[in-house]
Structure formats: C-alpha cells, structure tokens
Design a protein around this motif. Structure first.
Motif, short mmCIF file in Angstrom:
data_model
loop_
_atom_site.label_atom_id
_atom_site.label_comp_id
_atom_site.label_asym_id
_atom_site.label_seq_id
_atom_site.Cartn_x
_atom_site.Cartn_y
_atom_site.Cartn_z
N GLY A 22 13.34 2.12 -1.65
CA GLY A 22 11.96 1.67 -1.85
C GLY A 22 10.94 2.71 -1.43
O GLY A 22 10.02 3.04 -2.19
N ILE A 23 11.10 3.25 -0.23
CA ILE A 23 10.13 4.25 0.26
C ILE A 23 10.32 5.55 -0.50
O ILE A 23 9.36 6.25 -0.81
CB ILE A 23 10.23 4.44 1.79
N ILE A 104 1.70 2.37 12.44
CA ILE A 104 2.65 1.27 12.38
C ILE A 104 2.31 0.37 11.19
O ILE A 104 1.14 0.10 10.93
CB ILE A 104 2.70 0.48 13.72
N VAL A 105 3.35 -0.04 10.48
CA VAL A 105 3.19 -0.87 9.30
C VAL A 105 4.07 -2.10 9.48
O VAL A 105 5.24 -1.98 9.87
CB VAL A 105 3.61 -0.11 8.01
N LYS A 106 3.48 -3.28 9.23
CA LYS A 106 4.22 -4.54 9.37
C LYS A 106 5.11 -4.73 8.14
O LYS A 106 4.68 -4.49 7.01
CB LYS A 106 3.25 -5.70 9.49
N LYS A 107 6.35 -5.13 8.40
CA LYS A 107 7.23 -5.44 7.29
C LYS A 107 7.72 -6.87 7.39
O LYS A 107 7.78 -7.41 8.50
CB LYS A 107 8.37 -4.43 7.20
N THR A 113 0.54 -2.38 0.01
CA THR A 113 0.29 -2.10 1.43
C THR A 113 0.97 -0.80 1.85
O THR A 113 0.37 0.04 2.53
CB THR A 113 0.81 -3.26 2.30
N VAL A 114 2.20 -0.62 1.42
CA VAL A 114 2.94 0.59 1.77
C VAL A 114 2.29 1.81 1.12
O VAL A 114 2.13 2.86 1.77
CB VAL A 114 4.43 0.46 1.38
N LEU A 118 0.74 4.99 3.09
CA LEU A 118 1.12 6.37 2.79
C LEU A 118 -0.11 7.24 2.50
O LEU A 118 -0.17 8.39 2.95
CB LEU A 118 2.10 6.42 1.63
N SER A 119 -1.08 6.71 1.79
CA SER A 119 -2.29 7.50 1.53
C SER A 119 -3.06 7.76 2.82
O SER A 119 -3.63 8.84 3.01
CB SER A 119 -3.18 6.83 0.48
#
Length: 193
Positions: A22-23, A104-107, A113-114, A118-119
């Motif tokens: 995915g990433i 930090i990114v909530k999953k 959102t991702v 990233l931007s």
C-alpha cells in the motif's frame, strides 16, 4: 531544484506485506528509491549503511513497537521519521514521539490521509534541506574566519604586523594569487608550521 526532478531515499519498516504494498504504491518509482525491512533491528542496520530522507515505520514491529526506533531515526540529521500507529494507542504514542520530531499517522487511515501525510513529510524534508544548506554555509564561513584568524596571529607573532596589517596582507595575497582568503591563510599557516 524542481521537486519533479528530486529523488528521495525511503526506508519502509513493516512486517505487513499489505502495508508495504500500500505505501509502496504511493511512493512513485520516479521519485523514491525504496528499501524494505521487516523489523527495527534491520532498520537500524540499514540506517547505518545508508542515509535516508524518510523512514516509514508501521507499528507494531516484530521486535519492538516502533516508537523508540522512530525517535532514534528522527535524531539523525536530515531524516524524517514517520510512524503509523494503531488507533487504540495513537494518543499515548503521539505524546511520546512528537517532541522528538516524529510524524505520526493514525491507522487504519484512508489513502487520502496517507497521501496528505506523505505530502507533508516531503514538504518538511524540503524545509529541512534548506536549513541544512544554510547551516552548511554558516559552518563554512566560521571555518574561514578561524583559518584567517589563525593566519593573522601567526603574522602578528612572526612578522610584527598589526592585526589590521595582517588582515590586509591576507586579502592582498588572496587577490594577487586569485584564491580565496581561506586558501591564502592556509598557505601562511603552512609557512609558519
């Protein structure tokens, strides 16, 4: 440099193949060189061997949660650490890692959102690149001042010049030889060493 020409080096740390795919699909081949490891130990070894613009960590890892790794990575100059944390521990982890400069990114998170995260990290990396460039210029200028001052003191001690005369002597030597003041000062230092 235009961002469309920039290539970033990214390390993806995850034991989940789904996360890696995915990433990885969001990090275009034209703009990202990707290395993939599955645990914190491998990530630390890889970070010693290569310099990364981004280290993307999918917590939890098999050998540790990933927050300590993200903080360690963030401490390295020029590297942006991004930690993807499960929603049930997100708030607790966020308070630990944000003071260390970790993104930090909530999953689970949506692709939008991702992509937005990233931007933001790309923007942060570019800002950091500007700061590093300015710091490098300042360090070079300080080094030049140190070398010129050392040469001036050698001229003062060995040639009985005043500080002003020693400075003028270095400037003239640089101009006459078509070199920088630092290079002229280094020649003087070598002469008296």
């Amino acid at each position: 440099m235009d961002l469309s020409q920039r290539v970033y080096r990214a390390l993806i740390v995850s034991s989940s193949e789904k996360f890696i795919q995915g990433i990885g699909s969001l990090l275009s081949v034209e703009h990202f060189q990707k290395d993939i490891v599955q645990n914190a130990g491998q990530a630390r070894r890889s970070s010693l061997e290569k310099v990364y613009d981004f280290v993307i960590i999918n917590a939890p890892l098999t050998d540790e949660f990933g927050s300590r790794l993200s903080m360690d990575i963030s401490a390295s100059a020029g590297t942006i650490a991004v930690l993807f944390a499960p929603s049930d521990v997100y708030d607790e982890i966020m308070h630990k890692v944000i003071p260390h400069g970790v993104f930090i990114v909530k999953k689970p998170g949506s692709q939008a959102t991702v992509t937005q995260a990233l931007s933001l990290i790309i923007s942060a990396r570019e800002r950091l690149r500007c700061v590093e460039k300015k710091a490098g210029k300042a360090e070079n200028k300080l080094e030049e001042i140190r070398v010129v001052n050392r040469a001036k003191w050698l001229l003062i001690d060995n040639e009985d010049m005043s500080e002003n005369d020693a400075h003028k002597y270095i400037e003239k030597a640089a101009m006459d030889a078509g070199i920088t003041k630092k290079q002229a000062a280094q020649i003087i230092i070598e002469r008296y060493s």
